[in-house]
Design an enzyme around this catalytic site. Structure first.
Site, short mmCIF file in Angstrom:
data_model
loop_
_atom_site.label_atom_id
_atom_site.label_comp_id
_atom_site.label_asym_id
_atom_site.label_seq_id
_atom_site.Cartn_x
_atom_site.Cartn_y
_atom_site.Cartn_z
N GLU A 1 0.71 -1.30 -0.03
CA GLU A 1 -0.06 -0.17 0.06
C GLU A 1 0.94 1.32 -0.01
O GLU A 1 0.68 2.29 -0.64
CB GLU A 1 -0.86 0.13 1.29
N HIS B 1 -10.06 -5.10 10.98
CA HIS B 1 -10.72 -4.89 9.46
C HIS B 1 -12.14 -4.02 9.83
O HIS B 1 -12.96 -4.38 8.94
CB HIS B 1 -11.14 -6.37 8.98
#
Lengths: 331, 482
Positions: free
Chosen positions: A65, A134
């Site tokens: 990322e 998450h």
């Protein structure tokens, strides 16, 4: 509004339509993210794009990322308009340096020479027992970064409109989607439209209290509103949509009408969007308020896995009803 | 040098005298074609004297670009003697025109062409690079490099200006005109100057915070650099960036980045855009030996190798990451091998010509095959920044040793003298001019004002067009947004 031609679709399809239309309109728009190409996107937002636009415009990245967000920002400096997809918003924490220091600040530190027309999007928020890592809500982490614009979509209509507007915007925009809203169904216009990035959306006009919300909490609020109406209240519900900058105009007009405010949000209590919004309203509209500004946010805990516990972390409709009753007085 | 001058003089005199004989300085001949408009000379000395006398006059703008084209023509012809003669002929026709039209001031450019014809010929010179390249998974480039007198002189002039600029920045910092962080590049000038010799305007450069000289190399001016360092309006980033945030969009210079290593993925992005938009250029993503240990660099290398992006990773290895020597921070200080599957070259970064050769080679490679790593073995004389004395982690003997043996400016000086390109006196003149240029820029920068208060809020956002997407001041502002 006249009955125009409309078609029904789900939220993720609306996002896909908006993104696809912009990619056709401008060859400089490209998508960068994990599994966006051949796999079609983990939430199917880019399904079919790789066949249509080629693998160079729908780029499948390795799990990196920090570097692919940095790469998108570098590409944006030269004039491309990348759309970065974080498979889950929480993963973009790894790219925090690139987003905060480069994306937000390059326009300023270069004295206006470079613009970064990048869109960073992805699902965030508390889902169904996805676990703590998450279930991140990043809007509170990024809100202080100067130079970024932040919007949160909540319906297929505004999802498509905000996606298109974000891509066309010259500023870097973070578009917050929610994991649990991807299957919402709605009829949207056939003709092309965009939504204004800095505007809030009036969901339900009213007179008793202004309820400000965004993303998934909009639905908890509308659900609570049914109970409230039954009990004789008339809440005005505004989906603020633009998390940075706040649409103080629309909010202000509403506060001048109702004189009471309740903020319902999904991010954490400490340092959240609600905290900033509360102080902004208090600073500007103190004279208009008849009581303290209420703020319902998620608890300051990592989201637990267990179902009942997870429900306790986020704001539920009955809590909203209680809060409104406390602020407005019993009817 | 003297022999060359004599040869040119003789050829021109032959060309000029022709059938007309020595009848005076300029003859007004209406029938002469532009190309053959040589005019008649009495002697080179007279012409040169005349030219130098008007050298400092104002230049008529109309003839300026004609003169630039003349120079460009000469250089473009490969700088052969014939080409220079042609150039001088064109210049002299200019002089004729100017005299005809009474533009005395316009003679300056013509004189410039002529004096350059005499002083810095562009004949190719071949030299060998003393320190050999080391290669990883690729062939080494040839150690024989082609250059020219003009190029070497430009190297000298540019590096000298950079050196003076950095030293001036040192004293500015000590007298508190520059605050915050100031990272000086003296000692490393050969890297950015050598790179520029192999690049063009389609290529992009992105580097870290030691960027003053890189900015200059990409077309920035000394005034812009000084003004930015002092936080003034005329700075390249309007005074809002500072030492670590210098950018030049027109020149293809993307900064100027404060966070170590964060520029390497940005560099991969620039190369991605070049490939996407089909631009025949490469990106040089520069970083230091300290940044070589950043994870994002390995991520960037992976994605650029995966997609064959035309990026060249240039590691400016000055052997110290602030106070930590390379052997204390890197298990493998062979940074050119760190790319693993990406080929690499180790280059003597104190030698302009070696840098030029390596970058030229890497550019050809990158345009075909994808990324490459170049490790420039260089050295910085100052500490990491102005707050670092630079002597607690290395000895003064080491610093002065490198200065004596490997200094990039001295190396070029020796080449200029030994190849008879310039005399000691001419070099002194060049140095004086460079010093004056830097001083002038400095005094001008000191006069530049601070930015106005409302500049605080400009350039945070940018107004968009197309869709209805604006910045923060879209509607009637009921409240002042922070």
């Amino acid at each position: 509004m006249p009955r125009l031609l409309r078609h029904e679709l789900l939220m993720f399809e609306a996002l896909r339509e908006g993104l696809g239309e912009e990619m056709e309109r401008d060859p400089n728009v490209c998508v960068i993210g994990e599994d966006v190409g051949d796999y079609g996107g983990s939430y199917k937002v880019t399904k079919g794009f790789s066949e249509k636009f080629g693998s160079w415009r729908v780029l499948d990245t390795p799990i990196a990322e920090n570097s692919f967000t940095g790469m998108a920002i570098g590409a944006a400096m030269t004039g491309l308009r990348p759309v970065v997809e974080g498979m889950n918003m929480g993963f973009l924490l790894l790219a925090y340096n690139q987003i905060a220091n480069n994306c937000g600040m390059l326009h300023y530190t270069s004295g206006g020479q470079f613009t970064i027309p990048v869109v960073i999007r992805g699902p965030g928020g508390v889902g169904r027992q996805l676990g703590a890592e998450h279930s991140q809500r990043l809007e509170s982490y990024f809100q202080s970064v100067p130079g970024l614009q932040m919007v949160a979509c909540s319906t297929p209509y505004n999802a498509k409109g905000l996606m298109k507007a974000a891509i066309r915007c010259e500023n870097p925009v973070i578009l917050y989607e929610h994991v649990l809203l991807y299957n919402l169904k709605e009829k949207i216009p056939d003709e092309e439209y965009t939504c204004c990035l800095e505007e809030a959306e009036m969901v339900r006009p009213g007179t008793d209290i202004t309820i400000l919300t965004y993303s998934r909490m909009r639905y908890h609020v509308t659900q609570a509103a049914k109970t409230l109406v039954d009990r004789g209240y008339d809440p005005e519900i505004i989906d603020i949509r633009s998390l940075k900058p706040f649409d103080m105009y629309t909010i202000g007009e509403s506060v001048k009408k109702t004189h009471r405010v309740l903020i319902v949000e999904e991010c954490m209590r400490t340092g959240g969007i609600g905290a900033s919004l509360r102080s902004a309203i208090m600073e500007s509209f103190w004279d208009e308020l008849d009581g303290p500004i209420g703020c319902l946010s998620s608890q300051d805990v990592p989201t637990p896995y267990s179902g009942p516990l997870e429900e306790l972390t986020v704001v539920q409709p009955h809590q909203i009803v209680t809060a409104v009753e406390n602020l407005c007085g019993k009817k | 040098m003297a022999k060359r001058m004599q040869g040119i003089m003789e050829s021109i005199q032959t060309l000029c005298s022709g059938d007309h004989g020595n009848e005076g300085f300029m003859q007004d001949d209406e029938d002469e074609e532009e190309e053959n408009g040589v005019g008649r000379l009495t002697s080179w000395a007279e012409l040169l004297g005349f030219g130098l006398a008007v050298f400092s006059e104002a230049i008529a703008p109309q003839l300026q670009c004609f003169c630039d084209r003349t120079l460009g023509f000469a250089v473009g012809q490969g700088g052969s003697r014939e080409a220079w003669i042609k150039a001088v002929a064109m210049a002299m026709s200019l002089v004729r025109k100017a005299v005809k039209k009474g533009w005395v001031g316009a003679l300056a450019p013509a004189a410039r062409v002529m004096s350059q014809a005499l002083s810095t010929a562009s004949e190719p010179i071949t030299l060998d690079i003393p320190v050999p390249f080391k290669a990883h998974k690729v062939e080494t480039p040839s150690v024989t490099v082609e250059t020219s007198a003009q190029e070497l002189t430009n190297f000298f002039k540019t590096m000298f200006i950079m050196r003076r600029m950095e030293i001036a920045a040192d004293s500015l910092y000590k007298s508190k005109f520059i605050r915050g962080f100031c990272h000086l590049y003296d000692g490393q000038e050969a890297v950015c100057v050598g790179m520029e010799a192999a690049l063009n305007d389609k290529d992009c450069i992105i580097t870290a915070y030691r960027d003053h000289c890189t900015h200059l190399g990409r077309g920035g001016s000394v005034l812009e650099v000084f003004a930015e360092l002092m936080g003034r309006k005329d700075g390249c980033s309007l005074g809002k960036g500072g030492s670590m945030h210098m950018y030049n969009k027109k020149g293809g210079f993307y900064g100027g980045n404060g966070i170590v290593g964060a520029q390497t993925p940005l560099g991969a992005g620039l190369a991605f855009a070049q490939k996407y938009l089909k631009v025949e250029g490469v990106t040089l993503a520069m970083y230091g030996d300290g940044a070589a240990n950043q994870g994002q660099l390995f991520e960037a290398m992976n994605i650029s190798a995966l997609w064959n992006l035309p990026v060249i990773y240039v590691c400016e290895n000055n052997h110290y990451g602030m106070g930590t020597a390379e052997w204390r921070s890197a298990k493998s200080p062979e940074y050119y091998k760190r790319g693993d599957y990406i080929p690499g070259l180790k280059v003597d970064g104190m030698d302009c010509l070696a840098v030029k050769q390596a970058v030229k080679y890497a550019k050809e490679y990158a345009l075909q095959n994808g990324p490459m790593v170049l490790e420039m073995d260089t050295y910085r004389y100052h500490g990491h920044s102005m707050s670092d004395p630079g002597s607690t982690y290395r000895t003064r003997d080491e610093i002065s040793g490198v200065r004596q043996e490997r200094d990039p400016i001295e190396r070029i000086r020796k080449l200029l003298l030994s190849n008879n390109i310039a005399t000691v006196a001419e070099l002194k003149t060049m140095e004086k001019e460079a010093k004056k240029e830097v001083e002038d820029a400095l005094s001008k920068a000191k006069e530049s004002p601070s930015p106005d208060s409302d500049e605080l809020f400009t350039h945070v956002y940018r107004k968009g067009y197309g869709a209805k997407a604006y910045g923060a001041d879209r509607k009637e502002v009921v409240v002042k947004l922070p």
